[in-house]
Write an enzyme that holds these catalytic residues in place. Structure first.
Site, PDB file in Angstrom:
ATOM      1  N   ARG A  96      84.403 -26.549  31.144  1.00  0.00           N
ATOM      2  CA  ARG A  96      84.527 -27.695  32.045  1.00  0.00           C
ATOM      3  C   ARG A  96      85.276 -28.809  31.313  1.00  0.00           C
ATOM      4  NH1 ARG A  96      80.433 -32.445  33.871  1.00  0.00           N
ATOM      5  NH2 ARG A  96      82.060 -33.498  35.047  1.00  0.00           N
ATOM      6  N   HIS A 142      87.158 -38.137  35.616  1.00  0.00           N
ATOM      7  CA  HIS A 142      85.962 -38.354  34.807  1.00  0.00           C
ATOM      8  C   HIS A 142      86.065 -39.777  34.256  1.00  0.00           C
ATOM      9  CE1 HIS A 142      82.644 -36.244  32.380  1.00  0.00           C
ATOM     10  NE2 HIS A 142      82.643 -37.485  31.934  1.00  0.00           N
ATOM     11  N   GLU A 187      79.981 -38.015  38.190  1.00  0.00           N
ATOM     12  CA  GLU A 187      78.918 -39.017  38.288  1.00  0.00           C
ATOM     13  C   GLU A 187      79.329 -40.271  39.061  1.00  0.00           C
ATOM     14  OE1 GLU A 187      77.247 -39.785  34.434  1.00  0.00           O
ATOM     15  OE2 GLU A 187      76.608 -37.718  34.195  1.00  0.00           O
ATOM     16  N   ASN A 317      74.273 -33.090  36.577  1.00  0.00           N
ATOM     17  CA  ASN A 317      74.231 -33.550  35.183  1.00  0.00           C
ATOM     18  C   ASN A 317      72.832 -34.102  34.949  1.00  0.00           C
ATOM     19  OD1 ASN A 317      76.968 -33.046  35.215  1.00  0.00           O
ATOM     20  ND2 ASN A 317      77.606 -35.164  34.882  1.00  0.00           N
ATOM     21  N   TYR A 319      69.854 -35.055  31.838  1.00  0.00           N
ATOM     22  CA  TYR A 319      69.553 -35.171  30.411  1.00  0.00           C
ATOM     23  C   TYR A 319      68.111 -35.579  30.106  1.00  0.00           C
ATOM     24  CZ  TYR A 319      74.621 -35.363  29.372  1.00  0.00           C
ATOM     25  OH  TYR A 319      75.959 -35.089  29.246  1.00  0.00           O
ATOM     26  N   GLU A 385      76.161 -30.596  33.131  1.00  0.00           N
ATOM     27  CA  GLU A 385      75.971 -31.318  31.860  1.00  0.00           C
ATOM     28  C   GLU A 385      74.500 -31.373  31.508  1.00  0.00           C
ATOM     29  OE1 GLU A 385      77.595 -35.271  31.125  1.00  0.00           O
ATOM     30  OE2 GLU A 385      79.346 -34.733  32.353  1.00  0.00           O
TER      31      GLU A 385
HETATM   32  C1  BGC Z   1      78.891 -38.324  31.149  1.00  0.00           C
HETATM   33  C2  BGC Z   1      79.637 -38.064  29.856  1.00  0.00           C
HETATM   34  C3  BGC Z   1      78.859 -38.671  28.709  1.00  0.00           C
HETATM   35  C4  BGC Z   1      77.502 -38.019  28.658  1.00  0.00           C
HETATM   36  C5  BGC Z   1      76.619 -38.486  27.522  1.00  0.00           C
HETATM   37  C6  BGC Z   1      77.411 -38.072  31.046  1.00  0.00           C
HETATM   38  O1  BGC Z   1      76.726 -38.898  31.895  1.00  0.00           O
HETATM   39  O2  BGC Z   1      79.445 -37.541  32.169  1.00  0.00           O
HETATM   40  O3  BGC Z   1      80.925 -38.574  29.975  1.00  0.00           O
HETATM   41  O4  BGC Z   1      79.529 -38.543  27.499  1.00  0.00           O
HETATM   42  O5  BGC Z   1      76.822 -38.317  29.843  1.00  0.00           O
HETATM   43  O6  BGC Z   1      76.339 -39.850  27.659  1.00  0.00           O
END
Ligand code: BGC
Length: 485
Positions: A96, A142, A187, A317, A319, A385
């Protein structure tokens, strides 16, 4: 020292107990993610025009932790062969990456001319990926929109929508025969809320106008792809949506509602219109009851019909997680955060990282997948992501722990909850220019030496881990994989 030892034993036991021993399904695909501005460099070379991120990092260096920029970054513009060797070594099914709009169209518009050097760069890269049998997942934007967007009030007016659609048409024409997955924009919620905020005059209103126009652009591009390209090119198209998991901090009705509101403001804000044709009721209600109730734009009937059902799969995405309580003072202001009306706290059992928004909370992955499935039906979900940050180490055991536990959570969602997750991509292939943290926050499987003109890449331990997972399609006994480039 003693504390550290006790901690690591605890970590091992906890991990050993929770890692799924299931195999990833045969058609589940793995990848790694990057974006143009964060890796390419060559910001003003070979005909490239200026982008919003060039402008932002040059004009407001104080907004970046280490006052750095992506002028050279990982120099991937000159090192694409090495990047592809890394992808081959990892054994990924797809890569990607994003196109730099202003490298292809220096002024952003077709009338301003096409930069052939930029086209050649991406075209050669796609050929090389094809030769390596790695599928391309291409993000059109992006964050790095052409500079003209700043002068023209970004996406706050519809003026530039057609420019985005023209750029998409050009990209489909030039590259679509070699692209399996398209993502229109990365995003949009984060982009509208964070990346754009410097340029807003009325933040509490502009944030919604920006997202509103992006939603319309996405839908127009989806229909364009259907009409002119899908039959010959056969790709899939979506939009990369971010969300954390929001866990109610208590069983109270207020906290449960606060968590749902947070998910709706972060994910539903974009997903709801693109799947059901309008903003979530919860969001409309929250803004309507704020001190400035008319800030959320309204879609016409025709627009609702056009925007709904315009994703082929859900691109997620994800995290991190937060505990969520209701903000008793939510009605005092007209800002996006007050509209959501939550207070965020952390569960003390979550490992923290060098970034205050990223905590290791793997169960959040499974929960967010379940919530998306419950809210948006059984659409395929591709995780575009997910990744771990550190300050610079080759022995990135904590990244391995993060990837292993989050991937285990994905397996639980697939096998226990029956969620249709079709793939996973980690952020990022290599350390890169991390937005507001510059080079101080590192997300890569590969370390990049940013002090050397050659920007050498060196495999961290997580390269061996990820490679073994991809080969074995299994998470157990991969921790000390070793033997990497
Ligand atoms: C974004 C990336 C960023 C990553 C870590 C994502 O929200 O798409 O560009 O580097 O988070 O912060």
């Amino acid at each position: 020292m003693r504390v550290a030892v006790v901690f690591s034993i605890f970590l091992t036991i906890r991990v050993a107990n929770t890692i799924s021993d299931k195999f990833f399904p045969p058609d589940f695909v793995f990848g790694v993610s990057t974006s143009a501005y964060q890796i390419e460099g060559a910001w003003n070379l070979s005909g490239k025009g200026e982008s919003m991120l060039d402008y932002l990092s040059h004009t407001y260096p104080n907004s970046i932790t280490d006052r750095s920029n992506g002028d050279i970054a990982c120099d991937s513009y000159h090192k694409i062969d090495e990047d592809i060797e890394m992808l081959k070594h990892l054994g990924v099914n797809f890569y990607r990456f994003s196109l730099s709009w202003s490298r292809i169209l220096p002024t952003g518009s077709i009338e301003g001319g096409v930069n052939l050097a930029g086209v050649k760069y991406y075209s050669d890269m796609l050929d090389k990926l094809k030769a390596a049998k790695i599928d391309a997942m291409v993000t059109l934007v992006h964050f790095d929109v052409p500079i003209g967007f700043i002068k023209e009030k970004m996406f706050r007016t519809e003026k530039l929508n057609q420019m985005f659609v023209d750029y998409a048409r050009l990209a489909f024409n030039l590259f679509g025969d070699r692209v399996k997955y398209w993502l229109t924009i990365n995003e949009p919620a984060g982009f509208s809320k964070d990346e754009m905020r410097t340029f807003y005059t009325d933040r509490g209103r502009d944030v919604y106008l920006t997202a509103h126009n992006i939603i319309k652009c996405h839908a127009a591009i989806y229909h364009l792809y259907n009409k002119e390209f899908r039959e010959q090119q056969g790709g899939k198209l979506s939009i990369a949506l971010n969300t954390d998991w929001y866990e109610p901090a208590s069983d109270s009705k207020e906290d449960i509602e606060a968590a749902e509101r947070a998910l709706m403001f972060e994910f539903g804000w974009i997903a709801h219109p693109l799947i059901y044709g309008d903003y979530p009721e919860i969001m409309k209600k929250a803004i309507a009851s704020s001190p400035s109730p008319l800030r959320l734009p309204v879609f016409t009937y025709e627009e609702k019909e056009t925007i709904k059902d315009t994703v082929d799969f859900i691109a997620l995405n994800h995290y991190s997680s937060f505990l969520t309580t209701n903000d008793p003072n939510k009605d005092v202001d007209r800002t996006f955060d007050k509209d959501i009306g939550i207070l965020k706290t952390l569960d003390p059992s979550w490992e923290t990282t060098i970034l205050d928004w990223l905590h290791v909370a793997p169960s959040g992955m499974r929960k967010v997948l379940n919530w998306i499935n419950k809210t948006y039906g059984n659409k395929p979900i591709l995780i575009t992501e997910n990744g771990y940050v550190e300050g610079g180490t080759l022995k990135d055991d904590r990244r391995i722990n993060y990837l292993q536990t989050y991937l285990s959570s994905v397996l639980d969602a697939i096998y226990i909850d029956n969620i249709n997750v079709i793939g996973y991509s980690t952020w990022s292939l290599m350390d890169n220019w991390e937005l507001y943290s510059g080079y101080s926050a590192k997300f890569g499987l590969y370390y990049v030496n940013f002090t050397s003109p050659n920007r050498e890449r060196i495999a961290k331990d997580s390269v061996g881990f990820y490679k073994n997972v991809l080969e074995s399609r299994h998470l157990v006994n991969n921790r000390n994989a070793g033997n990497h480039v």
